[in-house]
Design a protein around this motif. Structure first.
Motif, PDB file in Angstrom:
ATOM      1  N   LEU A   1       0.963  -1.308  -0.010  1.00 30.03           N
ATOM      2  CA  LEU A   1      -0.001  -0.129  -0.116  1.00 30.03           C
ATOM      3  C   LEU A   1       0.910   1.264   0.067  1.00 30.03           C
ATOM      4  O   LEU A   1       0.514   2.216  -0.498  1.00 30.03           O
ATOM      5  CB  LEU A   1      -0.816  -0.001   1.119  1.00 30.03           C
TER       6      LEU A   1
ATOM      7  N   LEU B   1      -1.053   2.190  -3.383  1.00 36.78           N
ATOM      8  CA  LEU B   1      -2.106   2.993  -3.646  1.00 36.78           C
ATOM      9  C   LEU B   1      -2.164   4.500  -3.038  1.00 36.78           C
ATOM     10  O   LEU B   1      -2.418   5.558  -3.544  1.00 36.78           O
ATOM     11  CB  LEU B   1      -3.350   2.340  -3.004  1.00 36.78           C
TER      12      LEU B   1
ATOM     13  N   TRP C   1      -2.124  -0.374  13.488  1.00 37.43           N
ATOM     14  CA  TRP C   1      -3.384  -0.854  12.638  1.00 37.43           C
ATOM     15  C   TRP C   1      -3.669  -2.474  12.874  1.00 37.43           C
ATOM     16  O   TRP C   1      -4.931  -2.947  13.389  1.00 37.43           O
ATOM     17  CB  TRP C   1      -3.014  -1.071  11.141  1.00 37.43           C
TER      18      TRP C   1
ATOM     19  N   THR D   1     -10.188  -0.716   9.026  1.00 36.09           N
ATOM     20  CA  THR D   1      -9.608  -2.053   9.236  1.00 36.09           C
ATOM     21  C   THR D   1      -9.847  -3.020   8.017  1.00 36.09           C
ATOM     22  O   THR D   1      -8.917  -3.944   7.719  1.00 36.09           O
ATOM     23  CB  THR D   1     -10.646  -2.406  10.276  1.00 36.09           C
ATOM     24  N   LEU D   2     -10.858  -2.663   7.155  1.00 34.27           N
ATOM     25  CA  LEU D   2     -10.915  -3.903   6.170  1.00 34.27           C
ATOM     26  C   LEU D   2     -10.512  -3.435   5.027  1.00 34.27           C
ATOM     27  O   LEU D   2     -10.200  -4.340   4.064  1.00 34.27           O
ATOM     28  CB  LEU D   2     -12.663  -4.063   5.953  1.00 34.27           C
ATOM     29  N   PHE D   3     -10.114  -1.897   4.869  1.00 34.31           N
ATOM     30  CA  PHE D   3      -9.608  -1.694   3.436  1.00 34.31           C
ATOM     31  C   PHE D   3      -8.193  -2.565   3.016  1.00 34.31           C
ATOM     32  O   PHE D   3      -8.263  -3.005   2.038  1.00 34.31           O
ATOM     33  CB  PHE D   3      -9.558  -0.316   3.305  1.00 34.31           C
ATOM     34  N   PRO D   4      -7.315  -2.571   3.771  1.00 33.48           N
ATOM     35  CA  PRO D   4      -5.990  -3.134   3.599  1.00 33.48           C
ATOM     36  C   PRO D   4      -6.211  -4.412   3.170  1.00 33.48           C
ATOM     37  O   PRO D   4      -5.692  -4.967   2.378  1.00 33.48           O
ATOM     38  CB  PRO D   4      -5.219  -2.821   4.669  1.00 33.48           C
ATOM     39  N   ILE D   5      -7.228  -5.335   4.031  1.00 32.58           N
ATOM     40  CA  ILE D   5      -7.567  -6.640   3.514  1.00 32.58           C
ATOM     41  C   ILE D   5      -8.204  -6.626   2.247  1.00 32.58           C
ATOM     42  O   ILE D   5      -7.823  -7.646   1.361  1.00 32.58           O
ATOM     43  CB  ILE D   5      -8.442  -7.303   4.835  1.00 32.58           C
TER      44      ILE D   5
ATOM     45  N   TRP E   1      -7.765  -4.745  -0.110  1.00 31.82           N
ATOM     46  CA  TRP E   1      -6.605  -4.298  -1.049  1.00 31.82           C
ATOM     47  C   TRP E   1      -5.863  -5.518  -1.558  1.00 31.82           C
ATOM     48  O   TRP E   1      -5.386  -5.764  -2.666  1.00 31.82           O
ATOM     49  CB  TRP E   1      -5.692  -3.448  -0.649  1.00 31.82           C
ATOM     50  N   MET E   2      -5.748  -6.238  -0.399  1.00 29.78           N
ATOM     51  CA  MET E   2      -4.920  -7.845  -0.521  1.00 29.78           C
ATOM     52  C   MET E   2      -5.778  -8.590  -1.771  1.00 29.78           C
ATOM     53  O   MET E   2      -5.132  -9.111  -2.695  1.00 29.78           O
ATOM     54  CB  MET E   2      -4.862  -8.443   0.545  1.00 29.78           C
TER      55      MET E   2
ATOM     56  N   THR F   1      -5.324  -6.927  -5.267  1.00 31.48           N
ATOM     57  CA  THR F   1      -4.258  -7.247  -5.804  1.00 31.48           C
ATOM     58  C   THR F   1      -4.230  -8.625  -6.452  1.00 31.48           C
ATOM     59  O   THR F   1      -3.503  -8.791  -7.570  1.00 31.48           O
ATOM     60  CB  THR F   1      -3.230  -6.508  -4.817  1.00 31.48           C
TER      61      THR F   1
ATOM     62  N   PRO G   1      -2.870   2.178 -11.203  1.00 32.85           N
ATOM     63  CA  PRO G   1      -2.697   1.810  -9.549  1.00 32.85           C
ATOM     64  C   PRO G   1      -3.774   2.346  -8.769  1.00 32.85           C
ATOM     65  O   PRO G   1      -4.012   1.764  -7.582  1.00 32.85           O
ATOM     66  CB  PRO G   1      -1.683   2.822  -9.229  1.00 32.85           C
ATOM     67  N   LEU G   2      -4.737   2.989  -9.015  1.00 33.25           N
ATOM     68  CA  LEU G   2      -6.168   3.558  -8.360  1.00 33.25           C
ATOM     69  C   LEU G   2      -6.966   2.852  -8.467  1.00 33.25           C
ATOM     70  O   LEU G   2      -8.217   3.270  -7.978  1.00 33.25           O
ATOM     71  CB  LEU G   2      -6.154   5.078  -8.684  1.00 33.25           C
TER      72      LEU G   2
ATOM     73  N   TRP H   1       3.995  -7.916  -7.407  1.00 32.29           N
ATOM     74  CA  TRP H   1       2.928  -7.593  -6.350  1.00 32.29           C
ATOM     75  C   TRP H   1       1.808  -8.332  -6.309  1.00 32.29           C
ATOM     76  O   TRP H   1       1.187  -8.866  -5.298  1.00 32.29           O
ATOM     77  CB  TRP H   1       2.314  -6.272  -6.207  1.00 32.29           C
TER      78      TRP H   1
ATOM     79  N   LEU I   1       2.867 -11.745  -4.619  1.00 31.63           N
ATOM     80  CA  LEU I   1       2.888 -11.768  -3.275  1.00 31.63           C
ATOM     81  C   LEU I   1       1.603 -11.370  -2.563  1.00 31.63           C
ATOM     82  O   LEU I   1       1.405 -12.336  -1.622  1.00 31.63           O
ATOM     83  CB  LEU I   1       3.653 -10.352  -3.195  1.00 31.63           C
ATOM     84  N   MET I   2       0.693 -10.721  -3.103  1.00 31.59           N
ATOM     85  CA  MET I   2      -0.605 -10.602  -2.298  1.00 31.59           C
ATOM     86  C   MET I   2      -1.436 -12.023  -2.311  1.00 31.59           C
ATOM     87  O   MET I   2      -2.059 -12.216  -1.472  1.00 31.59           O
ATOM     88  CB  MET I   2      -1.574  -9.523  -3.088  1.00 31.59           C
TER      89      MET I   2
ATOM     90  N   ALA J   1      -0.019 -13.963   0.115  1.00 31.74           N
ATOM     91  CA  ALA J   1      -0.516 -13.680   1.547  1.00 31.74           C
ATOM     92  C   ALA J   1      -1.991 -13.931   1.724  1.00 31.74           C
ATOM     93  O   ALA J   1      -2.206 -14.306   2.710  1.00 31.74           O
ATOM     94  CB  ALA J   1      -0.490 -12.094   1.482  1.00 31.74           C
TER      95      ALA J   1
END
Lengths: 314, 318
Positions: A146, A153, A185, B48-52, B54-55, B58, B70-71, B283, B286-287, B290
């Motif tokens: 990120l 992003l 976080w 809390t949820l957004f990074p998850i 994003w995984m 990606t 990228p956006l 990436w 990698l994701m 993950a």
């Protein structure tokens, strides 16, 4: 199915109550206890007690895994005292602990109050603690992506807004703070749940009394909630400070101690000394110092905890 | 009959807990504060949820196409390629075409390793720790509390301190690069597990045990037929917590398990990351890796969420 050894005292217990019977029962309990403790004791002795003693001994030796350790007295400790990398690792670890625990505790407290006031939902609780259940390594990599300088992003967004990109992990001044916030976080929801449980334990009538007295929201929080929460808060602080002192995983998969040695925290330095330079004696001495440091912190905070408990009883 | 007696004895404490949960519902009254409070909660949940998310986003993107967008909030050029790549199901050409490195990686194997190691540790540790907790909570013997205190001191020793000598020991035993080597230090006991279970075993009604002794039951029978069934929910909770902890562990399995047949998921991820080319990282792959490592945790959370949240909340009040 009945074992004779136990049948005997049981039978005699029914017929005549003599002291001899009592000791007989106690002996059978002692025997059972020993048998029940065999596996756990093997684990305790082999993987906790023995390595602790061995680690202490190794800290007074020169040892590289290949040759037998040679006793060198206090040399490792003297070398550490004059080791700028060690002092730097202590500095950056403290930096991490202060940012991580500071931000996390304040935010978690706010979140715990929010939850108490606005929701009973188990789903919300489950969602906010989800990051805590995900591996450090995964969390670190997701945020590393990120915050990536070229394609991440966050930087892509900053770029389109014309704000200029930020090297979160690559900038010497920002790297440790970034890692500290990434772990905020991960731990925020968990810490908030611990504090939330503490809030739940505060009796309802205390609030009602404050309300009758016409106290405002902020005043209630400062004069009622916070003092009554202090024992739980102190417990949470002991756990989080001791935990965050041992930061390793996030550093290992993102910065590897860099840039320069801006994120070479104490645990990472111990790892590097032991496994990259095969300097097990020196690394053991560093670990002894870390252990003493953590024990001292826990002791001080424990005193705090006790003071708070007496506070609550008033 | 004995079991009923225990349950009846335990019920008050449970209902008392529930009552205290319900009666302090100090929910806000005014509509304005309700709005802002709920809004703040929604923001926290989003963060809390957004990074998850994003995984996921990606992991299902085409790594080559992702560079131009990228956006994009949705997966770029949706594909299962990254997942196939990390599970070793894609050919080198397919991997390269989607921007993978082409190096062979097999998260399926690492998944199997992780499941084996974590199951081995959890099952044995919880079993042996239960036995120890029984001895500490329900048997009378000389020196019991002293021995328990010594066990608890181990809680104070930082992990890295015992890790160095333990590594030497496992190496000397010739167990490097084996699942057993990874499991060994944790599979007999942890002070936490014994402490956790002892708390619950202390609550078992002693008269049941005395009655069972008079009936001629031996301690193994009392343990396995009375105490374990009574504390089963707590034993399961401990098992889940420990399984998750070892699933997420990194440093020890990284030091001990470097071979293909002993590499755990977290270790595989770390190595994948360090081997990905600096200028042109995969990436998406990698994701995807993950994701493979995280999905079992998501499933555990879906099935046992209430238990997990409950155990953490109660550890705060103690």
């Amino acid at each position: 199915m009945v074992v004779t050894a136990l049948k005997e005292p049981a039978a005699s217990l029914a017929t005549r109550r003599t002291p001899r019977v009592k000791t007989g029962r106690r002996d059978s309990q002692t025997r059972a206890a020993i048998l029940f403790l065999v596996p756990a004791s093997i684990g305790f002795l082999a993987f906790f007690a023995w390595p602790t003693l061995r680690g202490l001994y190794l800290s007074f030796t020169d040892y590289n895994l290949l040759r037998d350790p040679t006793f060198i007295g206090l040399d490792n400790y003297l070398a550490i005292a004059g080791d700028p990398v060690f002092w730097n690792s202590l500095k950056v670890t403290l930096e991490y602990v202060v940012i991580n625990v500071g931000v996390q505790t304040v935010a978690a407290l706010a979140l715990a109050v929010l939850m108490q006031r606005f929701t009973r939902s188990m789903v919300v609780r489950g969602v906010i603690m989800l990051p805590y259940l995900i591996a450090n390594v995964i969390v670190a990599l997701v945020w590393f992506w990120l915050a990536d300088y070229n394609l991440g992003l966050i930087n892509a967004t900053l770029d389109t807004m014309g704000l200029g990109k930020i090297g979160f992990f690559g900038n010497e001044d920002l790297a440790m703070g970034t890692i500290a916030l990434v772990n905020v976080w991960r731990h925020l929801g968990y810490t908030a749940l611990l504090l939330f449980a503490g809030l739940q334990a505060i009796p309802r009538d205390v609030y009602e009394a404050a309300e009758v007295d016409g106290a405002g929201e902020w005043r209630v929080f400062r004069s009622v909630t916070l003092p009554l929460l202090r024992p739980v808060l102190a417990f949470v602080l002991v756990v989080t400070v001791v935990g965050s002192f041992q930061i390793f995983d996030t550093i290992a998969v993102t910065t590897g101690g860099g840039p320069v040695d801006a994120t070479r925290a104490i645990n990472y330095y111990i790892y590097q000394r032991a496994f990259e330079r095969l300097d097990f004696g020196y690394a053991s001495a560093l670990a002894v110092i870390l252990m003493i440091l953590l024990a001292a912190i826990a002791l001080v905070q424990n005193k705090l905890l006790r003071a708070n408990e007496s506070d609550l009883e008033r | 009959m004995a079991i009923i007696a225990f349950k009846a004895g335990k019920r008050p404490s449970l209902s008392a807990k529930r009552a205290s949960n319900a009666d302090d519902a100090a929910l806000a009254k005014s509509k304005v504060s309700l709005f802002f409070g709920r809004l703040a909660l929604v923001i926290v949940i989003l963060i809390t949820l957004f990074p998850i998310y994003w995984m996921f986003r990606t992991a299902f993107s085409n790594n080559r196409a992702m560079f131009s967008e990228p956006l994009s909030l949705l997966p770029v050029d949706f594909t299962f390629g990254p997942l196939q790549r990390v599970l070793g199901l894609a050919t080198t050409e397919e991997a390269l075409a989607e921007g993978g490195s082409g190096a062979s990686i097999n998260f399926g194997q690492y998944m199997l390793n992780s499941v084996l190691a974590c199951t081995l540790i959890t099952v044995l540790q919880v079993t042996f720790s239960s036995m120890a907790a029984y001895a500490f909570a329900l048997l009378n013997w000389k020196g019991r509390d002293k021995v328990f205190a010594i066990f608890l001191i181990a809680l104070m020793v930082p992990g890295i301190f015992t890790l160095l000598p333990n590594f030497i020991l496992v190496k000397d035993l010739g167990l490097l690069n084996t699942i057993l080597g990874i499991a060994l230090p944790a599979m007999f006991m942890t002070p936490f597990a014994i402490f956790f279970l002892r708390q619950f075993f202390l609550g078992v009604n002693r008269s049941i045990i005395e009655a069972a002794v008079i009936d001629g039951a031996n301690h193994w029978r009392i343990f396995s037929r009375i105490v374990v069934p009574l504390a089963w929910p707590q034993i399961i909770t401990l098992g889940i917590l420990q399984f998750i902890q070892y699933w997420n562990d990194y440093l020890w399995p990284f030091l001990v398990g470097q071979s293909e047949t002993s590499k755990l998921l977290t270790v595989g991820l770390g190595i994948f990351k360090s081997q990905t080319p600096q200028g042109n990282p995969d990436w998406a792959g990698l994701m995807a890796g993950a994701l493979v490592a995280a999905v079992p945790i998501f499933i555990l959370m879906l099935v046992f969420g209430r238990k997990i949240v409950g155990s953490i909340q109660s550890s705060g009040v103690k």
